[in-house]
Design an enzyme around this catalytic site. Structure first.
Site, PDB file in Angstrom:
ATOM      1  N   HIS A  87      -7.640   5.167  -0.406  1.00 31.44           N
ATOM      2  CA  HIS A  87      -7.448   6.562  -0.003  1.00 31.44           C
ATOM      3  C   HIS A  87      -7.540   7.551  -1.162  1.00 31.44           C
ATOM      4  CE1 HIS A  87      -3.087   6.994  -1.080  1.00 31.44           C
ATOM      5  NE2 HIS A  87      -2.984   5.734  -0.724  1.00 31.44           N
ATOM      6  N   ASP A  89      -6.092  10.723  -1.325  1.00 34.52           N
ATOM      7  CA  ASP A  89      -4.997  11.666  -1.579  1.00 34.52           C
ATOM      8  C   ASP A  89      -3.850  11.052  -2.355  1.00 34.52           C
ATOM      9  OD1 ASP A  89      -4.437  10.051   0.735  1.00 34.52           O
ATOM     10  OD2 ASP A  89      -2.827  11.421   1.283  1.00 34.52           O
ATOM     11  N   ASP A 148      -1.691   5.257  -7.032  1.00 40.32           N
ATOM     12  CA  ASP A 148      -1.683   5.202  -5.563  1.00 40.32           C
ATOM     13  C   ASP A 148      -2.484   6.395  -5.062  1.00 40.32           C
ATOM     14  OD1 ASP A 148      -1.138   5.076  -2.892  1.00 40.32           O
ATOM     15  OD2 ASP A 148       0.989   5.540  -3.073  1.00 40.32           O
ATOM     16  N   GLU A 182      -3.886   9.592   3.665  1.00 39.12           N
ATOM     17  CA  GLU A 182      -3.068   8.406   3.955  1.00 39.12           C
ATOM     18  C   GLU A 182      -1.590   8.721   3.802  1.00 39.12           C
ATOM     19  OE1 GLU A 182      -0.778   4.675   3.214  1.00 39.12           O
ATOM     20  OE2 GLU A 182      -0.970   6.418   1.911  1.00 39.12           O
ATOM     21  N   GLU A 183      -1.276   9.503   2.776  1.00 36.81           N
ATOM     22  CA  GLU A 183       0.132   9.738   2.422  1.00 36.81           C
ATOM     23  C   GLU A 183       0.867  10.560   3.476  1.00 36.81           C
ATOM     24  OE1 GLU A 183       1.494   8.124   0.235  1.00 36.81           O
ATOM     25  OE2 GLU A 183       0.087   7.656  -1.360  1.00 36.81           O
ATOM     26  N   ASP A 205      -4.513  -0.874  -1.550  1.00 38.27           N
ATOM     27  CA  ASP A 205      -3.521   0.194  -1.656  1.00 38.27           C
ATOM     28  C   ASP A 205      -2.132  -0.388  -1.917  1.00 38.27           C
ATOM     29  OD1 ASP A 205      -2.472   2.752  -1.556  1.00 38.27           O
ATOM     30  OD2 ASP A 205      -2.330   2.791   0.631  1.00 38.27           O
ATOM     31  N   HIS A 387       4.594   7.517  -6.164  1.00 39.70           N
ATOM     32  CA  HIS A 387       5.080   8.812  -5.648  1.00 39.70           C
ATOM     33  C   HIS A 387       6.060   9.526  -6.560  1.00 39.70           C
ATOM     34  CE1 HIS A 387       4.137   7.381  -1.250  1.00 39.70           C
ATOM     35  NE2 HIS A 387       3.190   7.098  -2.103  1.00 39.70           N
TER      36      HIS A 387
HETATM   37 ZN   LIG Z   1      -1.303   4.517  -1.101  1.00 38.80          ZN
END
Ligand SMILES: [Zn+2]
Length: 425
Positions: A87, A89, A148, A182-183, A205, A387
């Protein structure tokens, strides 16, 4: 076949790290408040670069659609087709603007100082002990890194780079997708299944070396609305029903032992995420999580019973419970495709790693894609502490993800292929 187990080979023969650093410098944070797809225009900035780079790698049909999905195909020399997905984002939870990377070369052990008063403590990161001598990559304390999932994208690109310089390596047709959002749980919403074409895929991921996921939570969200009776507080005795007071009782009765802060492993939970309203009418939002979908349904029923109990105590109060499905544990579908776990495990072992089968206490795009008919387990990309400002990755582990992709593709054999000939390019 020639198994790939030497990350050094990937690091010296491909531009893996260079690519990764280029990708993380581009801000691609998604936005759950946005209604559009992609949720943020800036995800196109990375998407367009990837289209160019895929074409340079010989995937001539690479393109990005109006919703920000990058799709490309590579014609193989073995039967069958396999998809690789990552992904674009990064998480809304922490800034991804102006990421300044730090390369910690030849990591000697101990804590890493990132700046802005942020330290990655070796004591909190047992994975660091396995990375002595590696190049560790971090941000500078004021942003997340974005491993990520830019590590997943970079690993896929490095694997394609190897295939371009070694056309003698036999792999099936490959379908590549780099998707937005995705997030915020929307990566699968506009997934272009037709142009993607592959009937089976993996998302790249996951976390640290060897991790693979064939199981996620099953997830519902709930909104509980409380409607009371509004009366001037000076003359309210015996007349007012304060919706906020009753919502407070409701929240207080949720079992503490079944909250995110008190659960781990395979335990599910109730998690209030927000409240709104006033004394006349208010609502609370919750997310409900369990690995077993039947248990999840029971969890929803328990909310309804709690609402019923409140109504019994105060018949003038209106309480409504609305439950909406979010995603389902992909294990339920993947159980019908056992070859997938077996081959993914073998590909990880061929890379010299131990397969670490982790149930994800969350969802991936793969959970929704699997539910929509594209079986899609998840493979490690290498990152740790997603994150937040303490996110880090070892270049070596990212290279091992590329090795695993190459091993999986070379050995790929699906029962579908004996039944039908699948071609995607
Ligand atoms: Zn991810």
């Amino acid at each position: 076949m020639q198994p790939f187990r030497d990350p050094e080979q990937i690091l010296t023969r491909t531009r893996l790290v260079e690519r990764f650093l280029r990708y993380v410098a581009i801000d691609t944070q998604s936005d759950e408040e946005s209604e559009s797809c992609p949720s943020t225009e800036k995800q196109f900035d990375l998407a367009r670069i990837l289209v160019e780079e895929l074409r340079e790698l010989g995937l001539d049909d690479a393109s990005v659609d109006e919703h920000g999905y990058v799709i490309a195909h590579r014609r193989g020399t073995r039967p069958g087709a396999l998809g690789w997905i990552a992904h674009l984002d990064t998480a809304p939870a922490f800034s991804g603007t102006g990421v300044q990377v730090r390369l910690h070369e030849n990591y000697a052990g101990g804590d890493l100082e990132l700046g802005h008063g942020v330290t990655i403590a070796a004591a909190d990161n047992p994975e660091m002990a396995q990375c002595i001598g590696d190049t560790l990559i971090t941000a500078s304390g004021d942003t997340l890194l974005g491993a990520d999932d830019k590590a997943g994208i970079a690993a896929i690109m490095a694997a394609l780079e190897i295939l371009q310089s070694h056309p003698e390596i036999e792999v099936p047709d490959l379908a590549i997708c780099f998707n937005p959002d995705e997030e915020i749980g929307r990566g699968a919403h506009r997934f272009p299944f037709d142009s993607f074409g592959a009937p089976e895929a993996i998302t790249v991921d996951g976390g640290f070396a060897g991790e693979m996921n064939v199981e996620t939570f099953s997830a519902d969200r709930a909104r509980v609305r409380f409607t009371g009776i509004a009366v001037h507080p000076g003359t309210a005795k015996g007349k007012m029903v304060n919706a906020l007071t009753w919502m407070g009782k409701f929240l207080a009765r949720l079992p503490m032992a079944e909250t995110p802060e008190c659960t781990e492993g395979r335990e599910g939970f109730f998690h209030p995420t927000g409240v709104s309203g006033d004394a006349a009418a208010c609502a609370c939002d919750l997310i409900l999580r369990d690995f077993d979908t039947k248990t999840l349904r029971t969890r929803g029923e328990r909310l309804r019973q709690m609402a019923e109990a409140l109504r019994a105590e105060e018949p003038r109060l209106r309480v409504e419970v609305e439950i909406v499905e979010q995603y389902r544990n992909m294990a339920e579908v993947l159980a019908q495709h056992p070859h997938f776990s077996t081959q993914l495990t073998e590909a990880i072992e061929q890379a010299g790693l131990e397969a670490d089968l982790q149930p994800i206490r969350g969802g991936t795009d793969g959970s929704q894609l699997t539910a929509k008919g594209l079986p899609c387990p998840n493979l490690f990309a290498g990152g740790v502490n997603f994150h937040g400002p303490r996110e880090w990755i070892s270049a070596r582990v990212m290279a091992l993800s590329a090795c695993t992709l190459l091993n999986l593709a070379q050995a790929w054999q699906s029962p579908r292929d004996s039944a039908e000939t699948t071609r995607v390019s």
